[in-house]
Write a protein that holds these residues in place. Sequence first.
Motif, PDB file in Angstrom:
ATOM      1  N   ALA A  45      10.591  -3.135   7.999  1.00  0.00           N
ATOM      2  CA  ALA A  45      11.350  -3.511   6.799  1.00  0.00           C
ATOM      3  C   ALA A  45      10.828  -4.790   6.154  1.00  0.00           C
ATOM      4  N   PRO A  46      10.539  -5.850   6.923  1.00  0.00           N
ATOM      5  CA  PRO A  46      10.016  -7.055   6.269  1.00  0.00           C
ATOM      6  C   PRO A  46       8.681  -6.809   5.560  1.00  0.00           C
ATOM      7  N   LEU A  47       7.861  -5.931   6.113  1.00  0.00           N
ATOM      8  CA  LEU A  47       6.572  -5.624   5.486  1.00  0.00           C
ATOM      9  C   LEU A  47       6.776  -4.921   4.144  1.00  0.00           C
ATOM     10  N   GLY A  52       7.164  -5.209  -1.852  1.00  0.00           N
ATOM     11  CA  GLY A  52       7.951  -5.074  -3.076  1.00  0.00           C
ATOM     12  C   GLY A  52       7.989  -6.373  -3.867  1.00  0.00           C
ATOM     13  N   VAL A  53       8.135  -7.491  -3.172  1.00  0.00           N
ATOM     14  CA  VAL A  53       8.140  -8.794  -3.848  1.00  0.00           C
ATOM     15  C   VAL A  53       6.790  -9.042  -4.503  1.00  0.00           C
ATOM     16  N   GLU A  54       5.702  -8.754  -3.786  1.00  0.00           N
ATOM     17  CA  GLU A  54       4.364  -8.934  -4.348  1.00  0.00           C
ATOM     18  C   GLU A  54       4.152  -8.045  -5.570  1.00  0.00           C
ATOM     19  N   ASP A  55       4.569  -6.790  -5.476  1.00  0.00           N
ATOM     20  CA  ASP A  55       4.428  -5.867  -6.609  1.00  0.00           C
ATOM     21  C   ASP A  55       5.221  -6.352  -7.821  1.00  0.00           C
ATOM     22  N   ALA A  56       6.432  -6.822  -7.584  1.00  0.00           N
ATOM     23  CA  ALA A  56       7.261  -7.332  -8.675  1.00  0.00           C
ATOM     24  C   ALA A  56       6.606  -8.554  -9.308  1.00  0.00           C
ATOM     25  N   GLY A  57       6.039  -9.432  -8.504  1.00  0.00           N
ATOM     26  CA  GLY A  57       5.367 -10.614  -9.025  1.00  0.00           C
ATOM     27  C   GLY A  57       4.180 -10.243  -9.899  1.00  0.00           C
TER      28      GLY A  57
END
Length: 82
Positions: A45-47, A52-57
């Motif tokens: 889950a953390p991966l 997702g955070v990187e993609d959103a950024g």
Amino acid sequence: MKKLSNEQRQRVLEALQQTIFDVRGEDIGLLQAEQLLQCFEEAAAPLYYNRGVEDAGRMVLERMEGLDEDIASLKQSGRGRR
């Protein structure tokens, strides 16, 4: 991190049980499926969250670049009308 709803969790548990049956021919109970899901949550889950955070950024940066281009296209040339 946000938890799965009861309905989502139930669907995942059923999918795990079905996958174990399809791959190994073994029926696992709800407790075993819960333990397997907990293991996946802790390990993976953390991966997925970080991805997702990187993609959103990246998406935000791309949109900001597009806005810079839009703003630049609105600027006047500085030549007055005569």
